[in-house]
Design an enzyme around this catalytic site. Structure first.
Site, PDB file in Angstrom:
ATOM      1  N   GLU A  66     -50.907  79.169  75.223  1.00  0.00           N
ATOM      2  CA  GLU A  66     -52.113  79.399  74.422  1.00  0.00           C
ATOM      3  C   GLU A  66     -52.965  80.581  74.886  1.00  0.00           C
ATOM      4  O   GLU A  66     -54.090  80.396  75.373  1.00  0.00           O
ATOM      5  CB  GLU A  66     -52.957  78.117  74.379  1.00  0.00           C
ATOM      6  CG  GLU A  66     -52.197  76.917  73.826  1.00  0.00           C
ATOM      7  CD  GLU A  66     -53.080  75.689  73.618  1.00  0.00           C
ATOM      8  OE1 GLU A  66     -54.210  75.661  74.140  1.00  0.00           O
ATOM      9  OE2 GLU A  66     -52.634  74.757  72.919  1.00  0.00           O
TER      10      GLU A  66
ATOM     11  N   GLU B 284     -46.706  70.851  71.889  1.00  0.00           N
ATOM     12  CA  GLU B 284     -47.763  69.862  72.120  1.00  0.00           C
ATOM     13  C   GLU B 284     -48.210  69.318  70.777  1.00  0.00           C
ATOM     14  O   GLU B 284     -48.434  70.083  69.826  1.00  0.00           O
ATOM     15  CB  GLU B 284     -49.012  70.476  72.772  1.00  0.00           C
ATOM     16  CG  GLU B 284     -48.861  70.860  74.207  1.00  0.00           C
ATOM     17  CD  GLU B 284     -50.140  71.459  74.785  1.00  0.00           C
ATOM     18  OE1 GLU B 284     -51.251  71.165  74.284  1.00  0.00           O
ATOM     19  OE2 GLU B 284     -50.014  72.242  75.739  1.00  0.00           O
TER      20      GLU B 284
HETATM   21  C1  FCB Z   1     -54.232  72.160  74.404  1.00  0.00           C
HETATM   22  C2  FCB Z   1     -53.886  72.406  75.864  1.00  0.00           C
HETATM   23  C3  FCB Z   1     -53.571  71.146  76.639  1.00  0.00           C
HETATM   24  C4  FCB Z   1     -54.465  69.994  76.237  1.00  0.00           C
HETATM   25  C5  FCB Z   1     -54.518  69.842  74.741  1.00  0.00           C
HETATM   26  C6  FCB Z   1     -55.356  68.682  74.266  1.00  0.00           C
HETATM   27  O1  FCB Z   1     -54.973  73.214  73.939  1.00  0.00           O
HETATM   28  O2  FCB Z   1     -52.787  73.264  75.966  1.00  0.00           O
HETATM   29  O3  FCB Z   1     -53.649  71.452  78.005  1.00  0.00           O
HETATM   30  O4  FCB Z   1     -55.694  70.130  76.807  1.00  0.00           O
HETATM   31  O5  FCB Z   1     -54.984  71.021  74.153  1.00  0.00           O
END
Ligand code: FCB
Length: 455
Positions: free
Chosen positions: A173, A353
């Protein structure tokens, strides 16, 4: 929802689809000053009064460093194909330059070998935000030299572990590190300057491309890529002004990363909008950034609704929200994945994620988090729909294995499939853990049928 009535995503997934679960170093490891670990920018940021909602820090976190074996057993019990974790750069190279720390290296060797012994594929992330503080002291990601320090660190890690890890992600990110870290300053290192943020974003991308080239030249066998946080960006109303604001936000958060990575150019509209805040780009940088990747990681949590006057607020719109206040919009994930395929020429995609924070409560050794089961099930379905429409998605990982340190929100927001009691550090698998396990069992049974049918 009652967890005894599990929701089964209706979609079908390719037999080689990779199912996983994710964490990151700073959020779970603890042991902030042990065994030669250096200070990270998040260690420092947590000490700033008011920076973290509950005034907490990562000194102990989930104490994963001391509980590695039992945490690996939990991952094995979950039945995933892959575990995505990150390396704490200051744990392996305390000053971000110079000597590597043998104790830090030994920890990640144990982690990777422990995964392999349990039949789980390691997905390694090099930079999940915890830059060594000493590099920040000499300018951090705003300073081009940090790119070269990163590449040295990347090569060292790939030489040590590249023969055993399935994939290496350079950065997690970059938008978050650039914009939340250097423009709004709500994340470490807490800088507030748009020009700095854009230079940071550029350096993250340059260091990514440079690392890919160097790792490949070194003969690294792992697949190499980057992970972006992406959302569909939706105008709040049909007005011209909201449409223009949404287009700019899409430019700044989505196209600003995908255009250089996949086309070798920054989006012109955003470049003009930035004026003197546009980054300084050196000759050859764009070619470096566009070095072909083996995969692109996508983190998806919610959509983003944009109004020109910034007044749109999810809470006032009546839709379901997670404990982060994020709207629950599974169809946004299908929409996003389809849009990526429409607008860019893509390598295989992985949802690296996806997950949700809810106010879980531990009662009689159980956490009945049917809301999380519903969230995950509907988002897995959304991925299946994208695949059915031809989008090349090759894997999906739940965020997160454990409840953990949720950055500026501290420990109050729980994303885990496993509940963590922060006093005793006891782990309790939630209903969602058992549900995901059951879902994965079903996937494995389908794979066997597939192999049988092919034989
Ligand atoms: C993302 C992050 C991860 C976590 C999630 C909820 O942006 O990569 O570390 O905090 O959000």
């Amino acid at each position: 929802m009652n967890a005894s009535l599990p929701l089964h995503p209706r979609s079908h997934f390719p037999p080689d689809f990779v199912w996983g679960v994710a964490t990151s170093a700073f959020q779970i490891e603890g042991a902030a000053t042990w065994q030669g670990k250096g200070e990270s920018i998040w260690d420092r940021f947590c000490r700033q009064p008011g920076a973290i909602a509950d005034g907490s820090h990562g000194d102990v976190a989930c104490d994963h460093l001391n509980r590695l074996d039992s945490d690996l057993d939990l991952i094995e019990r979950l039945g995933v194909d892959a575990y995505r974790f990150s390396i704490s750069w200051p744990r392996v190279q305390p000053d971000g330059r110079g000597a590597f720390n043998p104790q830090g290296m030994a920890f990640y060797e144990r982690l990777v070998d422990g995964l392999l012994q349990r039949g789980i594929r390691p997905y390694l992330t090099l930079n999940h935000w915890d830059l060594p503080q000493s590099l920040q002291d000499s300018g951090g990601w705003a300073h081009r030299d940090t790119c070269y320090r990163f590449v040295q660190y990347a090569r060292h890690m790939a030489q040590a572990l590249g023969d055993r890890v399935a994939a290496i992600t350079t950065h997690n990110e970059p938008w978050v590190m650039a914009v939340l870290g250097h423009e709004s300053g709500v994340f470490a290192p807490g800088v507030r300057n748009r020009g700095t943020a854009m230079q940071v974003a550029h350096h993250l991308l340059v260091s990514h491309g440079l690392a890919l080239q160097e790792l490949r030249a070194d003969g690294c066998k792992s697949r190499l890529g980057i992970v972006l946080n992406l959302s569909p960006i939706v105008p709040a109303t049909a007005s011209e002004a909201d449409a223009a604001a949404a287009r700019l936000e899409d430019g700044r958060s989505v196209r600003w990363y995908l255009d250089p990575l996949l086309r070798g150019e920054y989006p012109e509209d955003v470049w003009h909008h930035l004026g003197t805040d546009a980054p300084c780009v050196e000759h050859g940088d764009m070619e470096l950034i566009a070095t072909p990747m083996d995969f692109l990681g996508v983190n998806y949590y919610t959509r983003s609704v944009v109004s020109a006057n910034g007044s749109w607020n999810a809470k006032e719109h009546g839709g379901p929200l997670t404990d982060m206040g994020w709207e629950i919009v599974p169809q946004g994930l299908t929409q996003l994945l389809r849009r990526l395929q429409r607008d860019w020429s893509l390598p295989p995609l992985y949802v690296m994620e996806n997950g949700a924070a809810f106010r879980d409560s531990l009662q009689d050794g159980r956490v009945h988090d049917g809301n999380r089961v519903e969230y995950l099930s509907s988002h897995i379905d959304a991925v299946g729909r994208a695949i059915a429409q031809g989008v090349p998605v090759a894997g999906y990982m739940v965020w997160s294995l454990l409840d953990n340190f949720e950055w500026a929100s501290g420990y109050a927001k729980r994303f885990g499939l496993v509940h963590v009691d922060y006093d005793s550090l006891a782990r309790t698998p939630k209903d969602s853990f058992h549900w995901y396990r059951g879902f994965l069992d079903g996937q494995k049974a389908q794979r066997k049928l597939h192999v049988g049918a092919m034989a």
